[in-house]
Design an enzyme around this catalytic site. Sequence first.
Site, PDB file in Angstrom:
ATOM      1  N   ARG A  85       0.849  -1.189   0.000  1.00  0.00           N
ATOM      2  CA  ARG A  85       0.000   0.000   0.000  1.00  0.00           C
ATOM      3  C   ARG A  85       0.889   1.245   0.000  1.00  0.00           C
ATOM      4  NH1 ARG A  85      -5.187  -1.725   2.699  1.00  0.00           N
ATOM      5  NH2 ARG A  85      -5.325  -3.814   1.830  1.00  0.00           N
ATOM      6  N   GLU A 129       0.931   4.064   1.208  1.00  0.00           N
ATOM      7  CA  GLU A 129       0.277   4.872   2.246  1.00  0.00           C
ATOM      8  C   GLU A 129       1.003   6.211   2.352  1.00  0.00           C
ATOM      9  OE1 GLU A 129      -2.360   3.985   3.909  1.00  0.00           O
ATOM     10  OE2 GLU A 129      -2.428   1.784   3.902  1.00  0.00           O
ATOM     11  N   ARG A 185       0.984   2.710  12.633  1.00  0.00           N
ATOM     12  CA  ARG A 185       0.273   1.469  12.306  1.00  0.00           C
ATOM     13  C   ARG A 185       0.160   1.199  10.810  1.00  0.00           C
ATOM     14  NH1 ARG A 185      -5.833   2.000  13.754  1.00  0.00           N
ATOM     15  NH2 ARG A 185      -6.498   3.394  12.123  1.00  0.00           N
ATOM     16  N   HIS A 186       0.779   2.036   9.998  1.00  0.00           N
ATOM     17  CA  HIS A 186       0.771   1.812   8.552  1.00  0.00           C
ATOM     18  C   HIS A 186       2.187   1.622   8.029  1.00  0.00           C
ATOM     19  CE1 HIS A 186      -3.193   3.878   8.877  1.00  0.00           C
ATOM     20  NE2 HIS A 186      -3.509   2.990   7.953  1.00  0.00           N
ATOM     21  N   GLU A 208      -7.834  -1.413  14.714  1.00  0.00           N
ATOM     22  CA  GLU A 208      -8.364  -2.389  13.761  1.00  0.00           C
ATOM     23  C   GLU A 208      -7.263  -3.351  13.352  1.00  0.00           C
ATOM     24  OE1 GLU A 208      -9.642  -0.655   9.967  1.00  0.00           O
ATOM     25  OE2 GLU A 208      -8.975  -2.515   9.036  1.00  0.00           O
ATOM     26  N   SER A 219     -10.526  -6.790   8.840  1.00  0.00           N
ATOM     27  CA  SER A 219     -11.663  -6.145   8.211  1.00  0.00           C
ATOM     28  C   SER A 219     -12.217  -7.094   7.156  1.00  0.00           C
ATOM     29  CB  SER A 219     -11.174  -4.842   7.580  1.00  0.00           C
ATOM     30  OG  SER A 219     -12.243  -4.152   7.028  1.00  0.00           O
ATOM     31  N   ARG A 235       0.160  -5.851  12.596  1.00  0.00           N
ATOM     32  CA  ARG A 235      -0.686  -5.085  13.537  1.00  0.00           C
ATOM     33  C   ARG A 235      -1.115  -5.961  14.713  1.00  0.00           C
ATOM     34  NH1 ARG A 235      -5.049  -1.134  10.823  1.00  0.00           N
ATOM     35  NH2 ARG A 235      -3.577   0.062   9.580  1.00  0.00           N
TER      36      ARG A 235
HETATM   37  P1  ATP Z   1      -6.837   1.390   7.928  1.00  0.00           P
HETATM   38  O1  ATP Z   1      -8.228   1.952   7.861  1.00  0.00           O
HETATM   39  O2  ATP Z   1      -6.363   1.144   9.337  1.00  0.00           O
HETATM   40  O3  ATP Z   1      -5.837   2.122   7.102  1.00  0.00           O
HETATM   41  P2  ATP Z   1      -7.720  -0.398   5.901  1.00  0.00           P
HETATM   42  O4  ATP Z   1      -9.184  -0.258   6.131  1.00  0.00           O
HETATM   43  O5  ATP Z   1      -7.089   0.291   4.750  1.00  0.00           O
HETATM   44  O6  ATP Z   1      -6.915  -0.063   7.255  1.00  0.00           O
HETATM   45  P3  ATP Z   1      -8.022  -3.052   4.931  1.00  0.00           P
HETATM   46  O7  ATP Z   1      -7.864  -2.686   3.511  1.00  0.00           O
HETATM   47  O8  ATP Z   1      -9.368  -3.368   5.422  1.00  0.00           O
HETATM   48  O9  ATP Z   1      -7.354  -1.924   5.833  1.00  0.00           O
HETATM   49  O10 ATP Z   1      -6.988  -4.208   5.263  1.00  0.00           O
HETATM   50  C1  ATP Z   1      -7.248  -5.255   6.180  1.00  0.00           C
HETATM   51  C2  ATP Z   1      -6.228  -5.288   7.304  1.00  0.00           C
HETATM   52  O11 ATP Z   1      -4.919  -5.193   6.776  1.00  0.00           O
HETATM   53  C3  ATP Z   1      -6.319  -4.134   8.283  1.00  0.00           C
HETATM   54  O12 ATP Z   1      -7.261  -4.392   9.278  1.00  0.00           O
HETATM   55  C4  ATP Z   1      -4.916  -4.079   8.840  1.00  0.00           C
HETATM   56  O13 ATP Z   1      -4.743  -5.049   9.850  1.00  0.00           O
HETATM   57  C5  ATP Z   1      -4.066  -4.488   7.663  1.00  0.00           C
HETATM   58  N1  ATP Z   1      -3.501  -3.308   6.992  1.00  0.00           N
HETATM   59  C6  ATP Z   1      -4.073  -2.557   6.021  1.00  0.00           C
HETATM   60  N2  ATP Z   1      -3.257  -1.583   5.608  1.00  0.00           N
HETATM   61  C7  ATP Z   1      -2.123  -1.710   6.328  1.00  0.00           C
HETATM   62  C8  ATP Z   1      -0.874  -1.000   6.353  1.00  0.00           C
HETATM   63  N3  ATP Z   1      -0.637   0.006   5.542  1.00  0.00           N
HETATM   64  N4  ATP Z   1       0.068  -1.405   7.225  1.00  0.00           N
HETATM   65  C9  ATP Z   1      -0.149  -2.452   8.042  1.00  0.00           C
HETATM   66  N5  ATP Z   1      -1.287  -3.164   8.054  1.00  0.00           N
HETATM   67  C10 ATP Z   1      -2.268  -2.814   7.228  1.00  0.00           C
END
Ligand code: ATP
Length: 442
Positions: A216, A218, A224-225, A365, A368, A416
């Site tokens: 990602r 990000e 946490r990302h 979280e 999901s 996470r």
């Molecule tokens: P957030 O809202 O916290 O950015 P997200 O809704 O983008 O997360 P999902 O696409 O639903 O996340 O991804 C499912 C799971 O993957 C999340 O619950 C999290 O545990 C993990 N995750 C997602 N993006 C990341 C990231 N950039 N770094 C670490 N873990 C991640």
Amino acid sequence: MPSWQHVTYSDQITSESAGNPVTVGGWVQDIRNLGGIAFIQLRDRGGVVQITVLKKSDPALFKEMTSLTRESVLTVKGTVKESKEAKGGYEVLPEEFEVLNAAESPLPLGVVDKVGADLDTRLNNRFMDLRKEEVRAIFRVRAATLDGIRRYLSGEGFVEVTTPKIVAAGAEGGATLFPIKYFDKNAYLAQSPQLYKQNLMASGLDRIFEIAPAYRAEASDTVRHIAEFTSLDVELAFIESSEDVMAVAEGIVDSSLRHVTTAARSELELLGVEIEAQKPPYPRVTYKEAIDLLKSDGMEIDHGDDLGTEGEKLLGDIMLDKHSAELYFITQFPTSLKRGTFYAMRDDDDPDVTGYFDLDYRGQEIVSGGQREHRYEVLTEQMRENGMDLGSFEFYLKAFRYGMPPHGGFGFGVERYVQKMLNLPNIREAVLYPRDRVRLIP
Ligand code: ATP
């Protein structure tokens, strides 16, 4: 000992070893030279073994061993002796030693220094940072966690699969895609195996999981990302509702937590972490209830808003105070929040609500997911609503025209999970070589 193991590790030295010859190997953690006697702490994967060198027994050996640099790596041949003073209860009286590789001085990072280095310096020198047993312990806990997860899922008939990480289209929206050159085409690093795991639901491999990197881009720099994380992805077919999917997520967390408490007991002790596996079922709070709880606690938030980091954290405190729950589901996310975006199944009676859920662990979280839309007409309508070009998703959509059972699943962030389990302040602590906006080396 297997034939390829040439050294005895410190934790393999027992009362039976006393008086016997041994070859140990490791890094010189410390040298204390008292003139006539010197103590060398040799660290290996199992702990530390003390090498006790007496000047009068071999002055040349004494001189050589006491002039070693810290963190040099050696093998030492000698005899084991019980010792009340030595850490671990044994010492090795050396007869000969070999420097396998001498360490330069000064060290880029202290291994036993009391003053902690900042995370950047630690990550820049990760191999050295990992020489600290409490840092290594994190990765042993992580491995035990993955082992627990695999054991549970295999036991429930899930098949481990691997799907491509070089993809033509993203599943989670364009903003966080990493574009790459793929021969003469444009491609991306996969954000999630979403499209493939749904595709497999039409194959008869109808209970699958994957543990693999997800990418990602990000933009935000948070604790946490990260740009590359390990995603546990699960998908199962012939479900009746999101509840079935939640039950699997719950099973994974419960059994992996219990596995870790036994398989990584000493690591948890070293890290000062006590895990009390919360008994399932974990409480369920609807998104609506969550917003009301936050509002009544004084937070400025409205129905339709994303909970955000602050909301998730506060909800974590409320759930702990009111329900003694570290783990809880937030359910029925509104369609407008695009939880699960185009592929989420919406409530037939109230299309503004999905059956999508998050599983939060101490206010963060970690999972999901929910039931997916498997009806072709409804799915394509939802995709159009999201402004998607159906043509680029033909491989995905095709499977929905030739017998796609109802199904659902989730994405589960492994780092996470480990971060929350061990109360680590930053997700990067749970990644060997983290990738983020600035970090590409090592
Ligand atoms: P957030 O809202 O916290 O950015 P997200 O809704 O983008 O997360 P999902 O696409 O639903 O996340 O991804 C499912 C799971 O993957 C999340 O619950 C999290 O545990 C993990 N995750 C997602 N993006 C990341 C990231 N950039 N770094 C670490 N873990 C991640």
